[in-house]
Design an enzyme around this catalytic site. Structure first.
Site, PDB file in Angstrom:
ATOM      1  N   ARG A  97     -23.277 -58.965 -12.511  1.00  4.51           N
ATOM      2  CA  ARG A  97     -22.707 -59.126 -14.148  1.00  4.51           C
ATOM      3  C   ARG A  97     -21.964 -60.674 -13.319  1.00  4.51           C
ATOM      4  O   ARG A  97     -20.834 -60.402 -11.910  1.00  4.51           O
ATOM      5  CB  ARG A  97     -21.669 -58.350 -14.669  1.00  4.51           C
ATOM      6  CG  ARG A  97     -21.111 -59.084 -15.853  1.00  4.51           C
ATOM      7  CD  ARG A  97     -22.428 -59.987 -16.379  1.00  4.51           C
ATOM      8  NE  ARG A  97     -21.223 -59.842 -17.839  1.00  4.51           N
ATOM      9  CZ  ARG A  97     -22.541 -60.972 -19.585  1.00  4.51           C
ATOM     10  NH1 ARG A  97     -23.246 -61.474 -18.743  1.00  4.51           N
ATOM     11  NH2 ARG A  97     -21.898 -60.941 -20.130  1.00  4.51           N
ATOM     12  N   THR A 368     -30.991 -64.091 -22.443  1.00  6.08           N
ATOM     13  CA  THR A 368     -31.169 -63.116 -22.273  1.00  6.08           C
ATOM     14  C   THR A 368     -33.508 -63.059 -21.651  1.00  6.08           C
ATOM     15  O   THR A 368     -33.536 -63.310 -22.390  1.00  6.08           O
ATOM     16  CB  THR A 368     -31.055 -62.315 -22.295  1.00  6.08           C
ATOM     17  OG1 THR A 368     -29.569 -62.445 -22.439  1.00  6.08           O
ATOM     18  CG2 THR A 368     -30.828 -61.236 -20.671  1.00  6.08           C
ATOM     19  N   ASP A 410     -19.250 -65.277 -22.559  1.00  5.56           N
ATOM     20  CA  ASP A 410     -19.291 -63.502 -23.437  1.00  5.56           C
ATOM     21  C   ASP A 410     -17.851 -63.018 -23.224  1.00  5.56           C
ATOM     22  O   ASP A 410     -17.903 -61.769 -23.477  1.00  5.56           O
ATOM     23  CB  ASP A 410     -20.291 -63.462 -22.432  1.00  5.56           C
ATOM     24  CG  ASP A 410     -21.515 -62.749 -23.343  1.00  5.56           C
ATOM     25  OD1 ASP A 410     -21.795 -63.445 -24.446  1.00  5.56           O
ATOM     26  OD2 ASP A 410     -22.589 -62.521 -22.793  1.00  5.56           O
ATOM     27  N   SER A 439     -20.967 -57.886 -21.379  1.00  7.92           N
ATOM     28  CA  SER A 439     -22.060 -57.395 -21.835  1.00  7.92           C
ATOM     29  C   SER A 439     -22.709 -56.215 -22.538  1.00  7.92           C
ATOM     30  O   SER A 439     -22.449 -55.992 -22.950  1.00  7.92           O
ATOM     31  CB  SER A 439     -23.420 -57.246 -20.325  1.00  7.92           C
ATOM     32  OG  SER A 439     -24.714 -57.448 -20.392  1.00  7.92           O
ATOM     33  N   SER A 440     -24.098 -57.354 -23.185  1.00  4.84           N
ATOM     34  CA  SER A 440     -24.799 -56.442 -24.033  1.00  4.84           C
ATOM     35  C   SER A 440     -26.397 -55.630 -23.375  1.00  4.84           C
ATOM     36  O   SER A 440     -26.737 -55.287 -24.386  1.00  4.84           O
ATOM     37  CB  SER A 440     -24.885 -57.205 -25.740  1.00  4.84           C
ATOM     38  OG  SER A 440     -23.925 -57.451 -26.228  1.00  4.84           O
ATOM     39  N   GLY A 461     -28.756 -60.927 -26.567  1.00  2.00           N
ATOM     40  CA  GLY A 461     -26.599 -61.403 -27.748  1.00  2.00           C
ATOM     41  C   GLY A 461     -26.511 -59.956 -27.383  1.00  2.00           C
ATOM     42  O   GLY A 461     -27.369 -58.537 -27.470  1.00  2.00           O
TER      43      GLY A 461
END
EC number: 2.3.2.2
Length: 557
Positions: A97, A368, A410, A439-440, A461
């Site tokens: 990340r 993404t 984010d 994050s998702s 997302g």
């Protein structure tokens, strides 16, 4: 961004542009399988498998190739999570990340002057170090061998298909796309629109990838390439420095693990919220007899939606970078899930505001990509990585040719401000120097009797978690074949706004009517892109399913 996504959904629905989900494309094989959104990148991954590489080699090669062939989300300027399950070993997670630059302030976005298109929106990229960390532990082929195909694609060019052409045309025509280097890199030389069959050549990106292939991952974070990013940041008023780059570190972390109906489910740990939320939802739903009713019954759908709400409340309350935030371990326990399940009213929807009275609500009003890989020996990889918005912040690093992320968005933008339309301001995910934004992303590997059974994940997302939940439930709870599980319509509720997205309004109108009678508000919107692999434990046959909501290809040895 996600705050505007529901408005887009309403516009699409009113314009009649939302249609039934396309059927997934499948491939079957007893050897290796690669499934991703970009056909050329899938072919690169398969070629690496045929060259003797394993699933991690193929995943690294696919990821670098997608930085060329799927620029809206494939990247070297972003970050992500890679789940790996090796035969005879516990699954692991490689977390790469992005991090906040050292000079980032908690109120960076508070006044609204810094937007997602700004250089300041970029976090320190993690993709190159993350892929290198996974390759160092599990790769068989040389680093150069797995990176070189991407460099060649960029240098020599590749054929643009209709899906990529449409994305490029959309972003280039957007008046918000003002970065000159972006337009020069991705615009057609004659100024015309892209169409399927055109050829895209990315010389600067090819050169960058060639340097990374020859000199290793450190070449991205030091030396000439670091100088180019530092220069770009200074020219655009960005925050990332050479010191930020040099200090960046990817991590190997223990995954989040739960069980569901005799299966072992592994997902990414914080700073992803995906693994925790998925485990919490599966544990909660396991307390109900889901098979007592049809998959598309209002009773089943109501339970799923109410469970989603509660997991996203906990996401807002508790989740962030574990190096900065203490995360309650009880969130993924069966006992906690039972308490949540007992509070679900099976007769009506619970208003979202009632689920977290301690969080003050204000009334003021992403792209993404995921791919799945398995090799002939059963090594499985589930990888999700991103630039955040489609094409990130739409800034191309001059001389280096890659697109920067806008992952700083984010973080929770306004400390203390949680709005009813979806903006979260709780403390665990507020900006701090060196911190990883929540994050998702939810790359998942499901094991049956210690062996990979399902490899899945998705972009989207905050919708990612619920897309993955949908696929996992379809397979594990309702015994759907993987192509049907991937193609089936999906729900999404993220606590706030108190609205449920549902892809199946046109195909399940009676269900929509009955859910509204229970107190749910529904809108229709396409959701996710879940490229998945299912492994038959009896025959060993692997079925790869390419989700065709965007594009995709499933290939096998």
């Amino acid at each position: 961004m996600l705050r505007s996504a529901l408005l887009i959904a309403l516009l699409l629905c009113s314009a009649g542009l939302v249609s039934a989900q396309p059927k997934a494309e499948t491939v079957t094989s007893k050897g290796g399988v690669v499934v991703c959104v970009s056909p050329p990148a899938a072919d690169v991954g398969l070629a690496i498998l045929k060259e003797g590489g394993n699933a991690v080699d193929a995943a690294v090669a696919t990821a670098f190739a997608m930085a060329v062939t799927w620029p809206e989300a494939g990247n070297i300027g972003g970050g992500g999570f890679m789940m790996v399950a090796a035969p005879g070993k516990a699954p692991t997670c490689f977390e790469y990340r992005e991090t906040a630059p050292a000079s980032a302030k908690v109120d960076l976005f508070a006044d609204g002057k810094v937007t997602w298109l700004n250089h300041k929106a970029a976090g320190v990229p993690g993709t190159v170090r993350g892929l290198a960390l996974a390759h160092k532990k599990y790769g068989k082929l040389e680093w150069k061998t797995v990176v070189a195909p991407a460099a060649e694609l960029a240098e020599k060019g590749f054929v643009v298909n209709t899906a990529l052409a449409g994305g490029l045309n959309r972003v280039l025509a957007d008046p918000k796309t003002t970065n000159v280097a972006f337009k020069l890199t991705y615009g057609k030389p004659n100024g015309e629109t892209w169409k399927g069959g055109d050829r895209l050549v990315l010389k600067d990106l090819g050169r960058t990838l060639r340097i990374i292939a020859e000199k290793g991952a450190d070449a991205f974070y030091t030396g000439e390439l670091a100088e180019l990013l530092d220069k770009e940041m200074k020219a655009g008023g960005g925050l990332i420095t050479k010191d930020d780059l040099a200090m960046y570190k990817a991590n190997e972390r223990e995954p989040i693990h739960t069980t569901f109906r005799g299966f072992d489910v592994y997902g990414p740990p914080p700073p992803s919220s995906g693994g925790v939320a998925l485990a919490e939802m599966l544990n909660t739903l396991e307390t109900f007899d889901l098979k007592a009713k049809d998959r598309w019954s209002p009773e089943t759908s109501h339970l799923v939606i109410e469970t989603m709400k509660r997991a996203f409340v906990d996401r807002a309350r508790h989740l962030g970078d574990p190096d900065f935030t203490k995360i309650p371990v009880e969130l993924t326990t069966k006992d906690y899930a039972k308490k949540l399940a007992q509070k679900i009213d099976t007769r009506k929807a619970t208003p979202s505001a009632d689920l977290a009275p301690e969080i003050k609500l204000n009334t003021e009003s992403g792209s993404t990509t995921h791919f799945s890989v398995i090799d002939k020996d059963g090594l499985a990889v589930s990888n999700t990585y991103t630039l955040e918005n489609s094409y990130g912040n739409r800034v191309v690093v001059r001389g280096a040719g890659y697109i920067l992320n806008n992952e700083m968005t984010d973080f929770n933008p306004r400390p203390g401000f949680t709005g009813t339309t979806g903006e979260i301001g709780t403390k665990p995910n507020q900006i701090a120097p060196g911190k990883r934004m929540l994050s998702s992303m939810t790359p998942v590997i499901v094991l049956k009797d210690g062996k990979p059974y399902l490899v899945t994940g998705s972009p989207g997302g905050r919708t990612i978690i619920n897309t993955v939940l949908s696929v996992v439930l379809n397979v594990l709870a309702f015994d759907m074949p993987v192509d049907e599980a991937v193609s089936a319509p999906r729900f999404h509720h993220q606590w706030l706004p108190d609205v449920t997205r549902f892809e199946g309004g046109k195909t399940h109108p009676e269900l929509v009517m009955k859910l509204k009678a229970l107190g749910h508000t529904l809108v229709e919107h396409r959701q996710g892109d879940a490229h998945s692999i299912l492994i038959d434990p009896k025959t060993g046959v692997r079925t790869g399913a390419a989700d065709k909501r965007l594009d995709g290809k499933a290939v096998g040895e």
